[in-house]
Design an enzyme around this catalytic site. Structure first.
Site, short mmCIF file in Angstrom:
data_model
loop_
_atom_site.label_atom_id
_atom_site.label_comp_id
_atom_site.label_asym_id
_atom_site.label_seq_id
_atom_site.Cartn_x
_atom_site.Cartn_y
_atom_site.Cartn_z
N ASP A 19 44.23 44.60 67.96
CA ASP A 19 44.69 45.05 66.65
C ASP A 19 46.16 44.70 66.39
O ASP A 19 46.93 44.44 67.32
CB ASP A 19 44.57 46.57 66.54
CG ASP A 19 43.12 47.02 66.42
OD1 ASP A 19 42.22 46.18 66.65
OD2 ASP A 19 42.90 48.20 66.12
N ASP A 20 46.49 44.74 65.11
CA ASP A 20 47.87 44.72 64.60
C ASP A 20 48.52 43.34 64.60
O ASP A 20 49.66 43.21 64.16
CB ASP A 20 48.80 45.69 65.36
CG ASP A 20 48.37 47.15 65.21
OD1 ASP A 20 47.33 47.39 64.55
OD2 ASP A 20 49.05 48.03 65.76
N HIS A 64 42.33 44.69 59.14
CA HIS A 64 43.06 45.89 59.61
C HIS A 64 44.05 46.34 58.54
O HIS A 64 45.09 46.91 58.84
CB HIS A 64 43.77 45.56 60.93
CG HIS A 64 44.17 46.77 61.73
ND1 HIS A 64 43.36 47.87 61.91
CD2 HIS A 64 45.31 47.05 62.43
CE1 HIS A 64 43.98 48.77 62.67
NE2 HIS A 64 45.17 48.30 62.99
N HIS A 87 48.99 48.00 57.59
CA HIS A 87 48.75 49.16 58.45
C HIS A 87 48.86 50.48 57.70
O HIS A 87 49.33 51.49 58.25
CB HIS A 87 49.68 49.14 59.67
CG HIS A 87 49.00 49.64 60.93
ND1 HIS A 87 49.06 50.94 61.34
CD2 HIS A 87 48.22 49.00 61.83
CE1 HIS A 87 48.37 51.09 62.46
NE2 HIS A 87 47.83 49.92 62.77
N HIS A 113 46.11 46.06 71.70
CA HIS A 113 46.99 45.56 70.64
C HIS A 113 47.68 44.30 71.16
O HIS A 113 48.44 44.37 72.12
CB HIS A 113 48.03 46.62 70.27
CG HIS A 113 47.41 47.84 69.68
ND1 HIS A 113 46.88 48.85 70.46
CD2 HIS A 113 47.20 48.21 68.39
CE1 HIS A 113 46.38 49.79 69.67
NE2 HIS A 113 46.57 49.42 68.40
NI NI Z 1 46.54 49.34 64.28
#
Ligand code: NI
Length: 518
Positions: free
Chosen positions: A329-330, A379, A383, A470
């Site tokens: 993620d991210d 995603h 955020h 992440h």
């Molecule tokens: Ni995230």
């Protein structure tokens, strides 16, 4: 279309030379006799127009595994079946490893027949471990009419025909290969001596040689081999039959592979290809069997299934396999390239839940992800906490991110991961994609400790898990090689989120955490 026959190279007949004659029974006068060998129709998948093959190979510290499978469109049933069978074999091999030396498992596919009606594939597995080498082979037959992938038994009219073929084979071995009836191996010996017949169904499985086979238990009625389920049951009943590794011969009959040590009189070192003459097969084939023989001898193309080679699709059936979905993620970020290198070493496919606002900053890793078979997920743009937004704000944020990914990769992310795992009814109703959470949290953003991150992943993953990392943290990216090595060693296959949930219907706005089946 290249006819399959043109690419096989085995000689049909072998003159028995003096050296080979040494293996013959002493006193046998037939030193100059020609042993009848069959030339099987077998072809490398790459040699067929319209078919591609893919080789997967993983070299780890303690093992080497590889397999090659044919690709007929992304999610073609034969591709899925072949690949899933090989992946399951690989898992069993890795789970059984004793740990000495560098054990190797090599699996391969040959094509036995290909036409718009039917495609036959032969799967082979050569395993070496602790100085022992084992070889297994089996065949699968795709029937375009039903869309089913069927076992070898489907090629034959009924179980009586299968019994008849065992008798014919036993006859060839006795007469031409000087193998006395009492030395006929396994099922051939049982059928030849009348211990086992089709009407008894040969209900005893492989290895239960103690029984006389006379006891009729459930399922002893003759099976209808045109029914896929019953054909599979028959393949179980006749497990260990040499017909499990059957091909059509260039002469229009069968080429039945047997182990050299089962047929010492053949004087062969690798495989003995025992022929069954075309005339002896004529009445015994099923409709699929006739189509398959015609396809082997004449070729004629491939099934005209929708999709085609470039189509994306699920190629592993995770319902039957040890699968795990690693998710990152991210990102994308500055460490993503390094992560992609690690994943490639294990043929691991992962899912990246990217932020729309970063996509323009790092387009290259996204292109590489798409090219290497990874999956892109949404995603959100920056955020944001979706549960704090109005339905309209949710839609705009998701849409904007979808579009940013589509501009780079050409396709919209199939799933969404809400930041913080935060969602509510408004979010679920506002989105057109499934919402994917996780069951294993490495807590990598908190610990920032490579050993801790890999320990979390290795200790908590079970088949069907979705694991959260992440890739913006270098410590996480550095943990991945250990995670891959450890889970690979346990027999896991690394698949994308839609692959792991692939056979359950994923619904827009549905919430998914893992694909655990139990
Ligand atoms: Ni995230």
């Amino acid at each position: 279309m290249v006819p399959l026959v043109a690419v096989t190279s085995l000689r049909r007949k072998l003159s028995v030379s003096a050296a080979v004659g040494l293996f013959l029974v002493p006193g046998c006068h037939a030193v100059e006799q020609e042993l009848p060998y069959a030339e099987p129709v077998r072809s490398s998948p790459e040699h067929l127009a319209g078919m591609e093959a893919r080789t997967v190979s993983v070299t780890a510290d303690d093992s080497v595994v590889s397999y090659r499978y044919p690709r007929l469109g992304g999610g073609h049933p034969l591709t899925v079946e072949v690949r899933t069978a090989m992946a399951a074999r690989q898992t069993a091999f890795l789970e059984e490893l004793s740990g000495d030396g560098t054990p190797e498992l090599h699996q391969d596919t040959a094509i036995l027949a290909a036409s718009p009606e039917v495609v036959g594939a032969r799967l082979t597995a050569t395993a070496s471990s602790d100085g022992n080498e084992t070889f297994e082979a089996s065949t699968l037959w795709y029937d375009a009419d039903s869309g089913e992938v069927l076992p070898w038994t489907s090629l034959f009219r009924d179980e009586e025909a299968i019994e008849q073929l065992h008798l014919t084979l036993a006859g060839v071995l006795e007469k031409d290969y000087n193998l006395p009836e009492q030395q006929l191996p396994g099922l051939l010996g049982e059928v030849a001596s009348g211990e086992r017949t089709a009407s008894e169904g040969g209900a005893s499985g492989d290895g239960s040689g103690g029984g006389t086979g006379g006891e009729a238990d459930e399922g002893s009625a003759s099976l209808d081999l045109s029914d896929p389920e019953q054909a599979r049951e028959a393949a179980e009943r006749w497990r260990g039959s040499p017909l499990g590794d059957v091909a059509f011969s260039t002469a229009g009959g069968l080429a039945v592979r047997m182990d050299p040590d089962e047929v010492p009189g053949a004087g062969r070192l690798s495989e003995v290809l025992v022929p069954v003459e075309a005339a002896d097969v004529e009445e015994l084939l099923s409709e699929l069997g006739y189509q398959a023989r015609n396809a082997a001898l004449n070729g004629g193309g491939l099934p005209d299934d929708e999709g085609g080679l470039s189509a994306q699709g699920h190629t592993l059936d995770c319902r039957r396999l040890k699968c795990v979905a690693l998710t990152f993620d991210d990102g994308p970020g500055e460490h993503t390239d390094q992560l992609l290198d690690s994943l490639a070493e294990y043929d691991a496919h992962a899912t990246f839940y990217v932020l729309g606002s970063l996509v323009r900053e790092f387009p290259e890793p996204l292109e590489r992800m798409a090219e290497e078979g990874h999956e892109l997920g949404n995603h959100t743009w920056k955020h944001g906490d979706l549960a704090q937004m109005s339905a309209d704000e949710v839609r705009k944020d998701i849409e904007r991110t979808n579009e940013a990914v589509r501009e780079v990769t050409g396709s919209v992310p199939p799933t969404i991961r809400p930041p913080y795992g935060s969602l509510n009814g408004t979010v679920r109703r506002a989105v057109d994609q499934p919402l994917v959470l996780w069951d294993v949290d490495t807590l990598d953003w908190k610990s920032r400790d490579t050993d801790e991150v890999s320990a979390q992943a290795l200790d908590n993953t079970v088949p069907g898990s979705v694991v959260l990392f992440h890739d913006i943290h270098e410590t996480s990216v550095k943990a991945v090689p250990d995670v891959l090595a450890g889970l690979h060693r346990q027999g896991y296959h690394f698949v994308t989120v839609t692959d792991i949930f692939g056979y359950q219907e994923m619904e827009p706005g549905g919430v998914y955490t893992d694909a655990q089946l139990s």
